[in-house]
Scaffold this active site. Structure first.
Site, PDB file in Angstrom:
ATOM      1  N   TYR A 155      -3.283   3.511  30.245  1.00 48.72           N
ATOM      2  CA  TYR A 155      -4.655   3.209  30.665  1.00 48.72           C
ATOM      3  C   TYR A 155      -5.501   4.188  31.911  1.00 48.72           C
ATOM      4  O   TYR A 155      -6.303   4.816  31.687  1.00 48.72           O
ATOM      5  CB  TYR A 155      -4.979   1.884  31.016  1.00 48.72           C
ATOM      6  CG  TYR A 155      -6.217   1.257  31.567  1.00 48.72           C
ATOM      7  CD1 TYR A 155      -7.507   1.604  30.967  1.00 48.72           C
ATOM      8  CD2 TYR A 155      -6.481   0.982  33.047  1.00 48.72           C
ATOM      9  CE1 TYR A 155      -8.731   1.072  31.423  1.00 48.72           C
ATOM     10  CE2 TYR A 155      -7.670   0.724  33.574  1.00 48.72           C
ATOM     11  CZ  TYR A 155      -8.734   0.773  32.908  1.00 48.72           C
ATOM     12  OH  TYR A 155     -10.142   0.421  33.314  1.00 48.72           O
TER      13      TYR A 155
ATOM     14  N   LYS B 115      -7.913   7.228  31.637  1.00 47.15           N
ATOM     15  CA  LYS B 115      -9.223   7.167  32.214  1.00 47.15           C
ATOM     16  C   LYS B 115      -9.657   8.227  33.203  1.00 47.15           C
ATOM     17  O   LYS B 115     -10.722   8.814  33.510  1.00 47.15           O
ATOM     18  CB  LYS B 115      -9.428   5.651  33.040  1.00 47.15           C
ATOM     19  CG  LYS B 115      -9.441   4.529  32.020  1.00 47.15           C
ATOM     20  CD  LYS B 115     -10.905   4.323  31.495  1.00 47.15           C
ATOM     21  CE  LYS B 115     -11.764   3.911  32.409  1.00 47.15           C
ATOM     22  NZ  LYS B 115     -13.196   3.738  31.631  1.00 47.15           N
TER      23      LYS B 115
END
Length: 357
Positions: free
Chosen positions: A148, A152
């Site tokens: 994640y 990102k």
């Protein structure tokens, strides 16, 4: 109110990707309330957005045609959608967070959209040992503990690199978004309680800043207006956003659980044991090729063990940012809220953001 949110110009046609999610819905609500023409891209229809009068485009970020239809005719895009989690294999995160962001950038250029605001996360800079009052001069972490934050960070880099005369871009980095209707952080804490005990790594003394959902949405409107008004001043930059009120994690958790009607005692797990267990959990998930996004992981344990709070000087200086609600007032509001305040259960899809942030 900050100068960007107070001084309104002509209504703006704004697309919010992931508008049915927790933060996305609040952004849509605030944009609609001030008279902007708001649309959203999500995979399933939302009754909350329908009530707001938000035009809904149904589709996936991976579908170029769907993204094109949603972006066409807009003045600005708030790219808020993401696949979020603390565990799981890289491929789904890459497909949504990186490839999806490339799609959004490409369609903004194809349709002459001149303003793109990206919802990033403070986790892009997180590293073991924590973050104490860091500002935006700190580079993204050279290595991330989960897919994640890694994806990102890559998506944020794409957005900021796309900034130029034809497309002005900016990125916001909220952290632990919470508030009435939160379907992620507070419910996850409540589910972790067993027989009145909440097992957590460490003693919870690490200072952590959070972001009320109204604070996060307020910052998005400020950034959107600032980017349209002065793209040279704020464009191509990332900004930390938060309450600017770091508190011991143990205190934050206690407030949130009590607001949810849960009385639990902190049960400290020795840090070495928690870290070893998380490493074993990561290895097991990889071995069985699990796609779970919210399992025990090294990333989750590291964030629970270490401090993470930020210097918000840049957002104050460039965007006129101030949190519109304090932590204590937000907690009081949380206590008064009911499950109905969530309005609906957000669809758990690649176009709906979920914790962490």
């Amino acid at each position: 109110m900050g100068r960007g949110a107070a001084a309104r110009e002509d209504p703006v046609k704004v697309l919010v990707t992931g508008g049915s999610g927790f933060l996305g819905r609040e952004i849509c609500r605030r944009l609609s309330a001030r008279g902007d023409v708001v649309s959203s891209l999500c995979r399933r229809p939302s009754t909350a957005l329908e009530r707001l009068g938000v035009r809904q485009h149904l589709g996936d970020l991976a579908d170029a045609a769907a993204v094109s239809r949603a972006v066409a005719g807009c003045d600005a895009v708030v790219h808020n959608a993401a696949l979020a989690g603390v565990s799981g294999p890289p491929r789904p995160y890459w497909a949504t967070n990186v490839v999806g962001t490339r799609q959004v950038i490409g369609q903004c250029r194809a349709h002459g959209v001149r303003t793109l605001l990206y919802t990033s996360t403070a986790s892009v800079v997180f590293r073991p040992g924590g973050l104490r009052g860091v500002d935006e001069s700190l580079p993204v972490a050279p290595r991330h503990l989960a897919a994640y934050p890694a994806t990102k960070a890559r998506a944020e880099a794409l957005v900021l690199a796309a900034h130029g005369p034809e497309l002005a871009t900016v990125s916001l980095r909220p952290h632990i978004v919470w508030g009435p209707g939160d379907p992620h952080f507070v419910p996850a804490l409540a589910r972790a309680v067993r027989a009145g005990l909440l097992p957590m790594p460490g003693d919870g003394g690490n200072l952590v800043d959070t972001t009320h959902v109204r604070t996060a949405a307020h910052a998005h409107l400020l950034a959107l207006d600032g980017l349209r008004r002065s793209p040279q001043a704020v464009g191509g930059r990332a900004y930390f956003i938060g309450q600017d009120d770091p508190r011991p994690l143990r205190e934050i958790v206690r407030h949130f659980l009590r607001a949810a009607g849960v009385d639990a005692r902190w049960c400290a797990v020795p840090p070495r044991l928690a870290t070893a267990g998380a490493a074993a959990g990561d290895a097991l998930l990889r071995a069985v090729r699990s796609t779970r996004t919210h399992a025990l992981s090294r990333f989750l344990v590291a964030e629970l063990l270490h401090p993470h709070h930020f210097d918000l000087t840049a957002a104050r200086r460039d965007l006129g940012f101030e949190p519109p609600i304090g932590f204590d007032a937000g907690v009081a509001e949380l206590v008064r809220s009911t499950p109905d305040d969530s309005e609906e259960t957000p669809c758990r899809t690649p176009t709906t953001p979920s914790a962490p942030s």
